[in-house]
Design a protein around this motif. Structure first.
Motif, PDB file in Angstrom:
ATOM      1  N   HIS A  92      59.598 -41.582  64.564  1.00 21.20           N
ATOM      2  CA  HIS A  92      59.949 -41.422  63.320  1.00 21.20           C
ATOM      3  C   HIS A  92      58.513 -41.747  62.199  1.00 21.20           C
ATOM      4  O   HIS A  92      57.897 -42.469  62.188  1.00 21.20           O
ATOM      5  CB  HIS A  92      60.712 -42.876  62.807  1.00 21.20           C
ATOM      6  N   GLY A  93      58.961 -40.525  61.055  1.00 21.72           N
ATOM      7  CA  GLY A  93      57.981 -40.734  60.348  1.00 21.72           C
ATOM      8  C   GLY A  93      57.436 -41.831  59.221  1.00 21.72           C
ATOM      9  O   GLY A  93      56.672 -41.836  59.317  1.00 21.72           O
ATOM     10  N   GLY A  94      58.688 -42.533  59.488  1.00 19.02           N
ATOM     11  CA  GLY A  94      58.479 -43.750  58.602  1.00 19.02           C
ATOM     12  C   GLY A  94      57.670 -44.399  58.572  1.00 19.02           C
ATOM     13  O   GLY A  94      57.196 -45.665  58.880  1.00 19.02           O
ATOM     14  N   ALA A  95      58.073 -44.605  60.730  1.00 15.16           N
ATOM     15  CA  ALA A  95      56.570 -45.803  61.370  1.00 15.16           C
ATOM     16  C   ALA A  95      55.060 -45.095  60.522  1.00 15.16           C
ATOM     17  O   ALA A  95      53.977 -46.231  60.543  1.00 15.16           O
ATOM     18  CB  ALA A  95      57.235 -45.878  62.939  1.00 15.16           C
ATOM     19  N   VAL A  96      55.016 -44.275  60.760  1.00 19.06           N
ATOM     20  CA  VAL A  96      53.229 -43.675  60.389  1.00 19.06           C
ATOM     21  C   VAL A  96      53.720 -44.140  58.878  1.00 19.06           C
ATOM     22  O   VAL A  96      52.090 -44.709  58.312  1.00 19.06           O
ATOM     23  CB  VAL A  96      53.438 -41.954  60.426  1.00 19.06           C
ATOM     24  N   TYR A  97      54.347 -43.550  58.445  1.00 18.57           N
ATOM     25  CA  TYR A  97      54.327 -44.378  56.487  1.00 18.57           C
ATOM     26  C   TYR A  97      54.160 -45.663  56.608  1.00 18.57           C
ATOM     27  O   TYR A  97      53.146 -46.376  55.831  1.00 18.57           O
ATOM     28  CB  TYR A  97      55.386 -43.630  55.777  1.00 18.57           C
ATOM     29  N   SER A  98      54.656 -46.056  57.798  1.00 18.74           N
ATOM     30  CA  SER A  98      54.108 -47.700  57.284  1.00 18.74           C
ATOM     31  C   SER A  98      53.038 -48.389  57.620  1.00 18.74           C
ATOM     32  O   SER A  98      52.861 -49.251  56.865  1.00 18.74           O
ATOM     33  CB  SER A  98      55.665 -48.281  57.617  1.00 18.74           C
ATOM     34  N   LEU A  99      53.036 -47.575  58.830  1.00 20.01           N
ATOM     35  CA  LEU A  99      51.482 -48.018  59.071  1.00 20.01           C
ATOM     36  C   LEU A  99      50.160 -47.847  58.054  1.00 20.01           C
ATOM     37  O   LEU A  99      49.166 -48.373  57.306  1.00 20.01           O
ATOM     38  CB  LEU A  99      50.726 -46.745  60.139  1.00 20.01           C
ATOM     39  N   THR A 143      53.191 -43.814  45.691  1.00 15.94           N
ATOM     40  CA  THR A 143      52.385 -42.704  47.710  1.00 15.94           C
ATOM     41  C   THR A 143      52.750 -42.103  47.500  1.00 15.94           C
ATOM     42  O   THR A 143      54.020 -41.025  47.335  1.00 15.94           O
ATOM     43  CB  THR A 143      53.057 -43.836  47.983  1.00 15.94           C
ATOM     44  N   ASN A 144      52.089 -40.983  47.803  1.00 18.41           N
ATOM     45  CA  ASN A 144      52.762 -39.889  49.023  1.00 18.41           C
ATOM     46  C   ASN A 144      51.712 -39.501  50.540  1.00 18.41           C
ATOM     47  O   ASN A 144      51.165 -39.798  50.640  1.00 18.41           O
ATOM     48  CB  ASN A 144      52.599 -38.600  48.735  1.00 18.41           C
ATOM     49  N   ILE A 145      52.749 -39.456  51.309  1.00 15.43           N
ATOM     50  CA  ILE A 145      52.366 -39.186  52.222  1.00 15.43           C
ATOM     51  C   ILE A 145      52.201 -37.563  52.677  1.00 15.43           C
ATOM     52  O   ILE A 145      53.209 -36.546  52.639  1.00 15.43           O
ATOM     53  CB  ILE A 145      52.630 -40.042  53.689  1.00 15.43           C
ATOM     54  N   SER A 146      51.046 -36.550  53.639  1.00  9.14           N
ATOM     55  CA  SER A 146      50.828 -35.502  54.371  1.00  9.14           C
ATOM     56  C   SER A 146      51.469 -35.560  56.180  1.00  9.14           C
ATOM     57  O   SER A 146      50.116 -36.292  56.394  1.00  9.14           O
ATOM     58  CB  SER A 146      50.384 -34.916  53.743  1.00  9.14           C
ATOM     59  N   TYR A 178      43.965 -44.902  46.126  1.00 10.99           N
ATOM     60  CA  TYR A 178      43.583 -45.425  47.399  1.00 10.99           C
ATOM     61  C   TYR A 178      44.055 -44.275  48.915  1.00 10.99           C
ATOM     62  O   TYR A 178      44.838 -43.264  48.245  1.00 10.99           O
ATOM     63  CB  TYR A 178      44.371 -46.878  48.498  1.00 10.99           C
ATOM     64  N   GLU A 179      42.560 -43.544  49.171  1.00  8.30           N
ATOM     65  CA  GLU A 179      42.867 -42.642  50.508  1.00  8.30           C
ATOM     66  C   GLU A 179      43.230 -43.350  51.706  1.00  8.30           C
ATOM     67  O   GLU A 179      42.674 -44.052  52.144  1.00  8.30           O
ATOM     68  CB  GLU A 179      41.984 -41.568  50.597  1.00  8.30           C
ATOM     69  N   ALA A 223      47.939 -37.839  59.888  1.00  4.37           N
ATOM     70  CA  ALA A 223      48.516 -37.715  58.463  1.00  4.37           C
ATOM     71  C   ALA A 223      47.705 -38.443  57.771  1.00  4.37           C
ATOM     72  O   ALA A 223      46.442 -38.690  57.626  1.00  4.37           O
ATOM     73  CB  ALA A 223      49.386 -38.401  58.769  1.00  4.37           C
ATOM     74  N   THR A 224      47.803 -37.967  56.227  1.00  5.87           N
ATOM     75  CA  THR A 224      46.732 -38.701  54.738  1.00  5.87           C
ATOM     76  C   THR A 224      47.967 -39.176  53.345  1.00  5.87           C
ATOM     77  O   THR A 224      48.828 -38.644  52.853  1.00  5.87           O
ATOM     78  CB  THR A 224      46.406 -37.141  54.269  1.00  5.87           C
TER      79      THR A 224
END
Length: 132
Positions: free
Chosen positions: A51-58, A79-82, A109-110, A122-123
């Motif tokens: 799930h993309g949410g797992a990567v986002y949560s990390l 916030t945003n994520i690519s 923050y990046e 991801a960024t």
């Protein structure tokens, strides 16, 4: 750089949401944090992919730790994520958050999320407000 207050280290280490997902903050200094996550079957979505949410949560956990690292409350403004590449079950992901701007009550923050080969998957970018 100032040292991270012990009370802040304890708060970051005891985050219940991170514990639920298996996210661990492994390095914390003023304006910087590193968090890790092992991608497991429990993190799959209905497609059978992580799930993309797992990567986002990390990434968000690293962002939160870095932005609160000086002991002052920092609240996310945006916030945003690519997502740059896929991840697989069994991958170990590392999110490295770095303060890129600090002025008055705001900070930026990046966060770079990479797999165990060091390839960026991801960024994430985030801004905070410090109300104190």
């Amino acid at each position: 750089m100032s040292e991270v207050p012990e009370a802040t280290r304890e708060r970051v280490a005891s985050d219940p949401f991170c514990a639920k997902l298996g996210i661990e903050v492994v390095d914390l200094s003023a304006g910087r944090a590193v968090a890790e996550l092992a991608v497991t079957d429990e993190l799959l979505n209905f497609h059978g992919t992580p799930h993309g949410g797992a990567v986002y949560s990390l990434a968000d956990a690293a962002f939160a730790a870095a932005s609160n690292s000086r002991g002052e409350t920092a609240l996310a403004l945006e916030t945003n994520i690519s997502y740059l590449d896929t991840v697989d079950v069994g991958d170990s992901l590392t999110a490295t958050a770095q303060e890129t701007h600090l002025a008055g009550k705001t900070g930026e923050y990046e966060v770079e999320v990479a797999n165990e080969s060091g390839d960026r998957v991801a960024t994430f970018r985030g801004r905070v407000y410090r109300p104190e």
